[in-house]
Design an enzyme around this catalytic site. Structure first.
Site, PDB file in Angstrom:
ATOM      1  N   GLU A  30       0.999  -1.191   0.132  1.00 20.32           N
ATOM      2  CA  GLU A  30       0.003  -0.294  -0.105  1.00 20.32           C
ATOM      3  C   GLU A  30       0.902   1.378   0.101  1.00 20.32           C
ATOM      4  O   GLU A  30       1.671   1.409   0.729  1.00 20.32           O
ATOM      5  CB  GLU A  30      -0.875   0.043   1.257  1.00 20.32           C
ATOM      6  N   ARG A 296       5.858 -12.565   8.904  1.00 24.99           N
ATOM      7  CA  ARG A 296       6.783 -11.502   8.891  1.00 24.99           C
ATOM      8  C   ARG A 296       8.009 -11.237   9.403  1.00 24.99           C
ATOM      9  O   ARG A 296       8.209 -12.000  10.297  1.00 24.99           O
ATOM     10  CB  ARG A 296       5.843 -10.086   9.029  1.00 24.99           C
ATOM     11  N   LYS A 306       4.966   0.386   9.950  1.00 23.54           N
ATOM     12  CA  LYS A 306       4.917   1.808   9.099  1.00 23.54           C
ATOM     13  C   LYS A 306       4.513   2.953  10.052  1.00 23.54           C
ATOM     14  O   LYS A 306       4.848   4.165   9.631  1.00 23.54           O
ATOM     15  CB  LYS A 306       4.047   1.839   7.994  1.00 23.54           C
TER      16      LYS A 306
END
Length: 591
Positions: A30, A296, A306
């Site tokens: 994104e 992850r 983020k």
RNA sequence: UGUCCGGUGGUGUAAUGGUAGCACAAGAGUCUUUGGAGCUCUUUGUCAUGGUUCGAAUCCAUGCCGGACAGCCA
């Protein structure tokens, strides 16, 4: 070495079974922030699979939330992906002609949409090509939503967000049907069209899938498919005021691009039934993509979300997303890390479903071993102390030969000037040395790298007692090829000729946080390392004047550095990528 | 006390019913005109308890521990 993991095993089985014409993965960030080393792991996985199995990996902007996204981020993502895969998987990168949209066709008498990737060596020029955008599929996704409504599998709901939360129940308590759940297809169609026309304000209505409000899986409790947002979108402008949710857009984007293996992180595991429900409910004519999940990356001594990285940037705790202390791809690049080192790291940590924390030492090792083979050796003194060689006449300059890289004979050699007045590192002299210290001491001998063995004859101090100069004699027969060159002295130190040295700014970067798990609990910012950056002006051998942009060096016995432009006063600026391993610091810490 | 997913040395991973291996870290030695690099060696592990089997890290059961999920974020 060929990597192997549970996902590649699955793909490999599919390839041997001939399940797909071609393996097709995707990397779908994104554009709401910069890519970090966790994304690098995903890039290496998705592009790695594409290159190992003769497939393609599409770069796709997962841009369904205009409020959070921006072109700055899409530009950075494009640059970072390109940098990371260059000379490794560029020919597997799936792009599309600029502006191209999914083409409509008939498959077995059923309408279908497909947007094929352009890939191959030609795409490296990127002429007229661009990444895929989920937002390009808004028209198709809208049509699919209508198809779901017609099948009685989606409805328009008037519940407020607060009400919806109440109706949803909780993980251990079933939800309740919305009072609007049984609206007629006609009414739903009408309302949904009016949502799209902009008749209703933000948040007043949603389109929801009609699944099961009592499902133990919360994502199956009539999830929202569309929400109203009267917001400009970075890619589609003002064309839409309703935007699809991730769950609805993602599986359909995969389908539209002909993705075979949709690889994501573990937190989407519980979404997989919804991913499958949407595609299966639509009765699509081509083979459906399947979702696979892996753990992850969590790395010690840094943060990876983020949100937190954004906070560091916005609160000026770092100089930007590409601050060399950031775990972002652009930060690591400015730090001097190469794409090869990052890929090597990704290979070494493997792919599993276990949520662990990777030791930074693994990353640091990958960086060191890569740089050890490629970095040119140079002499530079970070904290200088003056040395006068009393038996070398004033004004005499000798050129000495220095090897550029002992790991790589093809790197050749260079000349470095030697003269009466030199600088050595303050650390390399001790008036009262501890045991096992084998550098310079009063009356002691040490070798100057590539030059002579010197002996410290006199220590000169200022009024305050600080050592300001060392007066030494050199054994003039001890340089390479000389009669006493094979004399054994315990220590070898680096140096530069004082009158020939050039000044350069060096930025000594260290770990951003003082603890291995800064985000384990509480405020991660209180663990910021106050010494994560120290700037000095160093004395460098003159050949460093010719250093090129992003060129990497090892300043001998110290660390690896990369040239990062100039500082404010026009001095060349070198960023420390990582120190050399320092056995002495360990040894001296023991004492 | 819901659903799903995981637990192999200090850390990360391999072994897919048949010798528990690799990398990093740690330690010892060797070599060295980088206390770098290289080379040699060493320490440390299958969450627990049962079961199936000639044989279990692997299959089954139970338990324990950890993670994810209750955005109109992705």
């Amino acid at each position: 070495m060929k990597p192997t993991d549970f996902i590649r095993d699955i793909v490999s089985d599919h390839v041997s079974a001939g399940k797909y014409k071609q393996i097709h993965t995707r990397f779908p960030p994104e554009p709401n922030g910069y890519l970090h080393i966790g994304h690098a792991k995903s890039i290496c996985l998705n592009f790695g699979i594409a290159r190992e199995f003769g497939g393609i990996c599409n770069l796709r902007m997962d841009d369904t939330n205009p409020a959070k996204e921006d072109v700055e981020y899409v530009d950075s993502i494009k640059a970072d992906v390109k940098w990371l895969i260059s000379a490794w998987a560029d020919d597997r990168l799936g792009l599309k002609p600029k502006g191209q949209l999914p083409a409509q066709s008939d498959v077995n008498g059923q309408p279908d949409y497909l947007l094929e990737a352009v890939s191959g060596p030609s795409t490296t020029a990127e002429t007229g090509l661009e990444p895929f955008y989920a937002s390009d599929y808004f028209p198709q996704i809208f049509d699919y939503a209508i198809a779901l409504v017609r099948k009685g599998l989606a409805y328009v709901d008037d519940l407020t967000p607060e009400e919806m939360e109440k109706y949803r129940g909780s993980p251990d308590r079933p939800g309740q049907d919305s009072p609007h759940r049984e609206r007629s297809v006609q009414e739903n169609l009408d309302l949904f069209q009016r949502m799209r026309q902009g008749e209703f304000p933000d948040g007043t209505r949603t389109l929801r899938a009609k699944i099961d409000m009592t499902s133990p899986n919360i994502w199956l409790r009539d999830p929202v498919l569309y929400r109203i947002r009267h917001t400009e979108h970075h890619h589609t402008g003002g064309a839409w005021c309703i935007y699809p949710m991730y769950d609805f857009a993602h599986c359909l984007s995969d389908y539209l691009e002909g993705i075979t293996h949709s690889i994501c992180t573990l937190e989407f595991e519980v979404h997989r039934p919804l991913y499958d429900w949407i595609l299966e409910s639509l009765g699509l004519p081509r083979p459906l993509p399947r979702q696979y999940e892996f753990a992850r990356l969590s790395l010690g001594y840094t943060v990876m979300s983020k949100r937190k990285l954004m906070q560091l940037v916005n609160e000026d705790l770092v100089s930007g997303w590409d601050d060399p202390r950031m775990p972002t791809i652009s930060g690591l690049r400015r730090r001097g890390v190469t794409p090869e080192a990052l890929r090597d790291f990704a290979y070494n940590i493997g792919i599993t479903k276990y949520n662990g924390i990777t030791d930074v030492a693994v990353l640091e090792h990958a960086i060191r071993s890569d740089l050890n083979h490629r970095a040119l050796r140079r002499l530079a003194v970070l904290r200088p102390i003056k040395v006068v060689i009393v038996n070398v006449p004033e004004g005499e300059v000798e050129q000495l030969t220095a090897v550029n890289n002992p790991e790589d004979p093809s790197a050749g050699s260079r000349q470095i000037p030697f003269s009466r007045e030199l600088y050595i590192e303050q650390d390399d002299f001790m008036e009262v040395p501890p045991p096992k210290y084998f550098r310079l001491r009063p009356g002691g001998e040490v070798r100057l790298k590539y030059a002579y063995i010197i002996k410290c004859e006199e220590v000169i101090k200022d009024a305050s007692g600080a050592v300001i100069e060392l007066r030494c004699t050199a054994d003039l027969g001890s340089k390479t090829g000389g009669p006493t060159s094979s004399r054994k002295v315990k220590g070898t130190i680096h140096w530069v000729s004082a009158s020939h040295a050039i000044d350069a700014e060096v930025r000594l970067y260290d770990r951003l946080f003082t603890v291995a798990e800064p985000d384990a609990g509480g405020d991660f910012k209180k663990f910021l390392n106050p010494h994560s950056l120290e700037k000095l002006v160093a004395k460098c051998e003159p050949s460093l004047r010719e250093a090129g942009p992003e060129q990497r060096f090892q300043f001998e016995r110290l660390a690896y550095f990369v040239l990062d432009g100039q500082n404010a006063s026009g001095l060349p600026a070198f960023n420390r990528t990582i120190t050399l391993k320092d056995t002495w610091s360990k040894e001296s810490a023991k004492a």
